[in-house]
Design a protein around this motif. Sequence first.
Motif, PDB file in Angstrom:
ATOM      1  N   PRO A  70     -13.110  -4.807 -16.105  1.00 20.56           N
ATOM      2  CA  PRO A  70     -13.072  -6.269 -16.216  1.00 20.56           C
ATOM      3  C   PRO A  70     -13.686  -6.777 -17.517  1.00 20.56           C
ATOM      4  CG  PRO A  70     -14.835  -5.597 -14.740  1.00 20.56           C
ATOM      5  CD  PRO A  70     -14.079  -4.349 -15.093  1.00 20.56           C
ATOM      6  N   ARG A  73     -18.010  -7.142 -18.696  1.00 18.15           N
ATOM      7  CA  ARG A  73     -18.926  -6.326 -17.917  1.00 18.15           C
ATOM      8  C   ARG A  73     -19.303  -5.086 -18.708  1.00 18.15           C
ATOM      9  NH1 ARG A  73     -19.072  -6.535 -12.397  1.00 18.15           N
ATOM     10  NH2 ARG A  73     -20.734  -4.995 -12.712  1.00 18.15           N
ATOM     11  N   ASP A  82     -15.383  -2.287  -9.121  1.00 18.40           N
ATOM     12  CA  ASP A  82     -15.360  -3.297 -10.179  1.00 18.40           C
ATOM     13  C   ASP A  82     -14.020  -3.383 -10.895  1.00 18.40           C
ATOM     14  OD1 ASP A  82     -18.142  -4.037  -9.947  1.00 18.40           O
ATOM     15  OD2 ASP A  82     -18.634  -2.137 -10.927  1.00 18.40           O
ATOM     16  N   GLU A  96     -11.761  -9.666  -9.122  1.00 16.94           N
ATOM     17  CA  GLU A  96     -12.349 -11.000  -9.109  1.00 16.94           C
ATOM     18  C   GLU A  96     -12.750 -11.505 -10.488  1.00 16.94           C
ATOM     19  OE1 GLU A  96     -15.607 -10.682  -6.407  1.00 16.94           O
ATOM     20  OE2 GLU A  96     -14.323 -10.478  -4.636  1.00 16.94           O
ATOM     21  N   ARG A  97     -12.370 -10.778 -11.539  1.00 24.85           N
ATOM     22  CA  ARG A  97     -12.743 -11.208 -12.879  1.00 24.85           C
ATOM     23  C   ARG A  97     -11.508 -11.223 -13.777  1.00 24.85           C
ATOM     24  NH1 ARG A  97     -18.167 -11.483 -13.903  1.00 24.85           N
ATOM     25  NH2 ARG A  97     -17.744 -11.463 -16.149  1.00 24.85           N
ATOM     26  N   ARG A  98     -11.666 -11.811 -14.945  1.00 21.02           N
ATOM     27  CA  ARG A  98     -10.583 -11.859 -15.915  1.00 21.02           C
ATOM     28  C   ARG A  98     -10.418 -10.493 -16.592  1.00 21.02           C
ATOM     29  NH1 ARG A  98      -8.912 -17.039 -17.797  1.00 21.02           N
ATOM     30  NH2 ARG A  98     -10.044 -18.739 -16.775  1.00 21.02           N
TER      31      ARG A  98
END
Length: 253
Positions: A70, A73, A82, A96-98
């Motif tokens: 992601p 991070r 992740d 859940e992240r870009r």
Amino acid sequence: MAERPVPVPVERLGFEMPPVFATAAEERAHRKERLAGALRLLGRLGYEDGVAGHVTARDPEFEDCYWVNPFGRALAGLTPADLLLVDGDGRVLEGERRVNELAFAVHAAVHRERPGVVAVVRAQAPYGRALAALGELLAPVTHEACAFYEDHALVDAYTGPEDAPAIGRALGPYKALVLRHHGLLTVGDSVDAATWWFIAAERAARVQLTAGAAGKPLLIDHRTALATRERFGSDLAAWVNYQPLWQTVASTS
């Protein structure tokens, strides 16, 4: 006097080979585990710079979708949970992240051009970047560097996503690219192989630049370099070489 030990039968000696999976779900879990471990290793080696540094792994079932780290991070702490699943157009399907769209565009282009490639590595390693700044290829100055002999290419220009397809085409059948003013990119038929090639290319660049700073390196001749590449330049050889490194990060997966 004790009797001399007899040789252990070869079939009883351990030797790891790439695993075979019964289901796509099992293979997916394995790829994600190896991907997270590779990212942690690259972070540990210092091969990231801000939000730069990415590894992608093709999903074994949805072959136009890719697992990737992601955006924003740190690599060193990543786990399989992740990771993002992203389609070839850069849309996040799981996670859940870009995603870093600029970096991912290059990876997606490479995956499209090379359907047999499982993993693509592009990270910020210092000696590869220095070699790229000089616009040089890896030279056969060591046995290890011969793995890349006539098996990588130089890309002269890359400014943005619009150039990504050209990078995919430039890779052709090779295992690595030197992206001028950017650094190294490597591919493999497993996460392990692609990661090993990146680390090996970075190490080869370090030796080449160090030797060049001290004098004029003597090149290994064409015939020997080709023979060495044929013996040690396969993705299977890369997978085997990577296993000791994997063991250093496996305990935190």
